[in-house]
Every structure is written in structure tokens, then in C-alpha cells.
Write an enzyme that holds these catalytic residues in place. Structure first.
Site, PDB file in Angstrom:
ATOM      1  N   HIS A   1      -1.193  -0.204  -1.792  1.00 30.88           N
ATOM      2  CA  HIS A   1      -0.510   1.081  -1.329  1.00 30.88           C
ATOM      3  C   HIS A   1      -1.299   2.362  -1.757  1.00 30.88           C
ATOM      4  O   HIS A   1      -1.970   3.259  -1.324  1.00 30.88           O
ATOM      5  CB  HIS A   1       0.226   0.840  -0.331  1.00 30.88           C
ATOM      6  CG  HIS A   1       0.039   1.717   0.769  1.00 30.88           C
ATOM      7  ND1 HIS A   1      -0.590   1.876   1.155  1.00 30.88           N
ATOM      8  CD2 HIS A   1       1.448   2.938   0.368  1.00 30.88           C
ATOM      9  CE1 HIS A   1      -0.307   2.946   2.441  1.00 30.88           C
ATOM     10  NE2 HIS A   1       0.682   3.957   2.025  1.00 30.88           N
TER      11      HIS A   1
ATOM     12  N   ASP B   1      -4.362  -3.602   0.349  1.00 27.83           N
ATOM     13  CA  ASP B   1      -3.236  -3.302   1.280  1.00 27.83           C
ATOM     14  C   ASP B   1      -2.421  -3.335   2.115  1.00 27.83           C
ATOM     15  O   ASP B   1      -2.650  -4.223   2.720  1.00 27.83           O
ATOM     16  CB  ASP B   1      -3.458  -1.251   1.626  1.00 27.83           C
ATOM     17  CG  ASP B   1      -3.303  -0.227   2.192  1.00 27.83           C
ATOM     18  OD1 ASP B   1      -1.581  -0.791   2.289  1.00 27.83           O
ATOM     19  OD2 ASP B   1      -2.656   0.860   2.007  1.00 27.83           O
TER      20      ASP B   1
ATOM     21  N   SER C   1      -1.816   7.641   3.081  1.00 26.38           N
ATOM     22  CA  SER C   1      -0.778   7.344   4.561  1.00 26.38           C
ATOM     23  C   SER C   1      -0.645   8.217   5.484  1.00 26.38           C
ATOM     24  O   SER C   1      -1.356   8.452   6.368  1.00 26.38           O
ATOM     25  CB  SER C   1       0.335   6.534   3.283  1.00 26.38           C
ATOM     26  OG  SER C   1       0.753   5.572   4.027  1.00 26.38           O
TER      27      SER C   1
END
EC number: 3.1.-.-
Length: 510
Positions: free
Chosen positions: A372, A333, A246
């Protein structure tokens, strides 16, 4: 005169008496009527009373509705005012936007002691504190491979530092925003990587968890650089891989770009759920949906990010990175859209900096539910990492002249003499040199030929595969992962790679 006036007085007296009697009777009648109405109201038998009650109830209902509407209108006006005020507030105070990007004040899970990773099930993990700069300290966790679980019990920091020089590879993990190094999904990933035989070193950037300092992109990158140098000073020749997730992908590409510029690149870079740059990510984030079509969205929300010195330009960094790259992204995601990860891959794959290195994109279907931060749950992850990180390769000389000269040099290098041997024999020897054992490949049935995409090197289409397929020894096609790469540290050489696991499955060379 007395006689004349007397009847008049009597008449007045009678009228007054009649008037008093009539008024008394009227009052009495009125009182009776009131008592009757009261009785009717109590008994509910009067025909006119329901209409009176209905009128009163309607008035009360209308009054309540009017009051409710007034309160609702006030709430709507307050919400509208806040909706309009927030963009101006962010524009005037860019630090708010920086806080929303880092989310370092969100410390989840709560009430955990980061000094005790054992409380999170990491019994083979040691907690360190490093000091990248003055007045800055970062908390570090070092998890040794799971096979050392028993040996690690009760050991001190010195034992863990010495363990980095073992034969096990090392992964430096850079986490995303919010939370700490003790986040649930992060701990689960450490366990998976440890079970695969990796050392896992992770830390909280300055301003996160128990680390001291003020967060910034420059500071986060410097913290990562300091931890990487600390690892390299103790790991010897062990491979060191960098894994970013991320927001950590932005830190990872910043770090690897600096390492490549100083000619000390890592052995590989792994990006999990990456984005292209922070502006595109902020525009695609689900929190921005309510403002995405707000007039002047870029000016209000995106420009303050840039003015705060926050860029995390992965799309620019990958153009200056020279090491193998693996991108992992789930199609479902909700935080970093899948198309941003694929866009980053489309930028990196044709980049000149990656022309000599493998670039691989691995998508995960939306029906798997990895979203995610749950890619660690994939049962395919160990195989993906094994294929990408553990290929066995052999280096062969390359003269840069004609194909025949190169083949003669290779034959001499392989101990076949100066004269070129039959193509099949050369193939078998190259296979043994690359894999350390004879893989029983067919010889005469699979001749050498000049590589169309890479001059003066050979490709080898596996039986049943057409040219330009993924089963090329030196293929550099769009759909193929380049198995041959320049070895910049020992020019002029080429790297020839072979994956026996995929050969046994009929997929040919890596």
C-alpha cells in the site's frame, strides 16, 4: 422370689458385659482397619486404593473441564454481544465511524518533534505554520531539491519561500489517514522526489500531527486549497503538481476539481493507491471483513459515513478534472484493493474532461512487494515521472478547416512558406520545433496521412508498427496515451509532443 430373679439379673449382667466387650472389639477392629487403609494409601500397595484415586482424579478433571467450558461460554457470549452491539453503536454515533476513517488520533511514529524535520534525515527541509481559517493552523514541511542541500543549511523560512520561484517544479503531497507528515514511508518519498529535482511541500490536515482543528472532508479540502494558493503565490511560472496517496487521493480530486472549476488547474495530478469512493473503499477494507456479510451492512456502516458528510467521491470528481492524470497502484495492496484503482482509471480514461489530456495507469506487480505504501521503492518511479511530467512539446496552429489548409498554415508557421512542402521535410521541421533539435528521423519513408481518430490532424506510424498501435503521433486509441491535446489557454491550437528517449528505444512518439 430372690432365687427366681437372681439368674435373670446375672444373665443381664453377662449380656451387658458381652455387649460392651463386643462393642469394644468392634471399635478396635474399625480403628485397625482405618490404620491399615492409611498405611496402604501411604505405601500404595493396596489393590483398592488406585481405583479410589482414579475416581477422585476423574471427578477433579471433570470439574475443571466444566469450569473451563463455563468460562469459555461466558467469553463467547460477551464477544457475540459485542459483535452485535458494535453496528448499533456506530449507527447511533456516526462520529465513531468518522474517527475510524480519519484515524488522526493514531500519531506514528511516536515521540518525534515535527518542528525538527532534520531529526528524520531531512536536512534541507523547513517547517512552517499556515492559518487557512480562524482557530485553524496547519504544519507544513518544505523540502527543496537535493542539489540545494548545502545551500539550505541554516536558512530561514524566507529563503525557502523565495526558493519556490526557482526553475525546479513543485509537488504538493497530500498524505493519507493515520500518522503525520513525518511518517517513515512519507519521508522516504520526499527524499526520492527531492533527489529528482522537485520541491516537495507537504502538510498535516487540521486535527493531524501538530495541526489545530477538527478533521472533516470539507476542512481537509480547504486546507489543501489554502496551501496550493500559498505555493502559487510564490512559485511564479513553475509547474505545480499535486500528489495524493490513499485517503489523500480523495482530498486531491476534491482540490483539483475546485481548481478546474475556477479555471486554475494544476499542471498534473498523481494518484497513488486511489479508490473510487469512500463507500466502496470501506466495504473493501480488510477491517470490514468480519461484518461484510452482516445483515444490513450498508445501513449500519456505510450510511453513517455519508450522514457524516464524508464522500471522497473520486469517481465523480475525475469527470470534472481537466489536467493530465497519472495513477499508480500495486497489485498486492491490502488496504485499497487494486481493482478500485483500475476501476477509477476506466472511469477517467473515457471522460470528456480528459479527452484533451493524458491519462495513464501504472500497475506494479504483486511479486515486487510494494503493497500500500512502498511504491517509492520502485527503481522505475523516476523514469515514470520523467516520462509523464517532463515531455517537451510544441504548439502549432490549427484552423479547423480541411487537412490541406491546416498543413499550409503549419508550413507557414514553421517558416516553410505558404506552399506545402514535401511530407518528409514538414515532418523534420515539426520534430525540430517540438524537440528543439533534429532527431535524424527518416523523412520520405514515413509520410503524413490524415488521422483517423482525430480529423484533420496527422498520425505517423513508426516503421515496424501497425496503425492503431501505441506509436502514433496523434493517436487517441484505447491502448495509446494521447500525445496530442488541446491547449485550452491558447485556442485554436494543438499540442504536439515528442519523446526522444522513447524514440531512441524504438517506441516512437509520446
Amino acid at each position: 422370689m430372690r432365687k427366681r430373679t437372681e439368674p435373670v439379673a446375672l444373665e443381664h449382667e453377662r449380656c451387658a458385659a458381652a455387649g460392651s466387650s463386643s462393642s469394644g472389639s468392634a471399635a478396635a477392629a474399625l480403628d485397625a482397619d482405618c490404620r491399615l487403609k492409611q498405611n496402604l494409601r501411604l505405601t500404595g500397595t493396596g489393590p483398592a486404593e488406585p481405583r479410589c484415586a482414579a475416581d477422585a482424579g476423574m471427578k477433579r478433571a471433570l470439574g475443571r473441564r466444566k469450569g473451563l467450558w463455563l468460562r469459555l461460554r461466558k467469553i463467547l457470549l460477551c464477544v457475540l454481544g459485542l459483535y452485535i452491539a458494535i453496528p448499533f453503536l456506530i449507527k447511533l454515533c456516526p462520529g465513531i465511524q468518522a474517527k475510524l476513517i480519519f484515524l488522526n488520533f493514531v500519531r506514528v511514529p511516536y515521540f518525534i518533534d515535527l518542528k525538527k524535520p532534520q531529526d528524520q534525515g531531512l536536512n534541507h527541509t523547513c517547517n512552517y505554520y499556515l492559518q487557512p481559517e480562524e482557530d485553524v493552523s496547519v504544519g507544513v514541511w518544505h523540502t527543496v531539491p537535493a542539489v540545494w542541500w548545502k545551500n539550505a543549511q541554516g536558512k530561514d523560512q524566507m529563503w525557502y519561500e523565495d526558493a519556490l520561484a526557482s526553475s525546479h517544479p513543485i509537488i504538493l503531497y497530500l498524505h493519507g489517514n493515520a500518522g503525520t507528515r513525518g511518517g517513515d514511508h512519507r519521508v522516504e518519498l520526499y527524499k526520492v522526489l527531492s533527489s529528482l529535482g522537485y520541491h516537495v511541500v507537504t502538510f498535516d490536515y487540521r486535527g493531524w500531527g501538530d495541526s489545530v482543528g477538527t478533521p472533516s472532508e470539507r476542512g481537509m479540502t480547504y486546507d489543501a486549497l489554502h496551501v496550493f494558493d500559498w505555493i502559487k503565490a510564490r512559485s511564479g511560472d513553475n509547474p505545480v503538481y499535486i500528489w495524493g496517496h490513499s485517503l489523500g487521493t480523495g482530498v486531491a480530486t476534491n482540490l483539483v476539481r475546485r481548481l478546474c472549476e475556477r479555471e486554475t488547474p494544476p499542471d498534473a495530478l498523481i494518484l497513488e493507491s486511489p479508490f473510487t469512493n469512500i463507500r466502496e473503499e470501506a466495504k473493501s477494507h480488510p477491517f470490514s471483513v468480519i461484518y461484510r456479510y452482516f445483515p444490513g451492512f450498508d445501513w449500519f456502516f456505510l450510511d453513517p459515513i455519508t450522514s457524516s458528510g464524508i464522500k471522497f467521491a473520486n469517481d465523480e470528481n475525475v469527470k470534472h478534472i481537466s489536467c493530465p492524470l497519472l495513477i499508480l497502484h500495486a497489485e498486492d495492496d491490502p488496504v485499497v484493493p487494486f481493482q478500485l484503482g483500475r476501476k477509477l482509471y476506466s472511469i477517467a480514461a473515457p471522460a470528456r474532461s480528459f479527452r484533451d489530456f493524458k491519462v495513464q495507469f501504472v500497475p506494479f506487480r504483486s511479486d515486487l512487494g510494494y503493497r500500500h505504501k512502498y511504491i517509492y521503492k520502485s527503481p522505475e518511479l523516476p523514469r515514470i515521472l520523467s516520462y509523464f511530467l517532463k515531455r517537451r512539446c510544441a504548439r502549432l496552429p490549427y484552423t479547423g478547416r480541411t487537412w490541406a489548409a491546416d498543413r499550409r498554415v503549419m508550413s507557414s508557421h514553421l517558416g516553410l512558406g505558404a506552399e506545402p512542402k514535401p511530407e518528409g521535410e514538414a515532418l523534420a521541421v515539426v520534430t525540430r520545433a517540438a524537440c528543439g533539435a533534429d532527431q535524424h528521423l527518416p523523412s520520405a519513408a514515413l509520410p503524413w496521412a490524415p488521422c483517423r481518430l482525430l480529423p484533420r490532424l496527422a498520425y505517423l506510424p513508426v516503421r515496424g508498427y501497425k496503425p492503431h498501435s501505441t506509436a502514433w503521433l496523434c493517436g487517441l486509441g484505447q491502448d495509446a496515451n494521447p500525445p496530442c491535446a488541446w491547449d485550452k489557454a491558447s485556442k485554436p491550437r494543438r499540442v504536439w509532443c515528442f519523446d526522444p528517449e522513447h524514440w531512441t528505444h524504438g517506441q516512437g512518439f509520446c
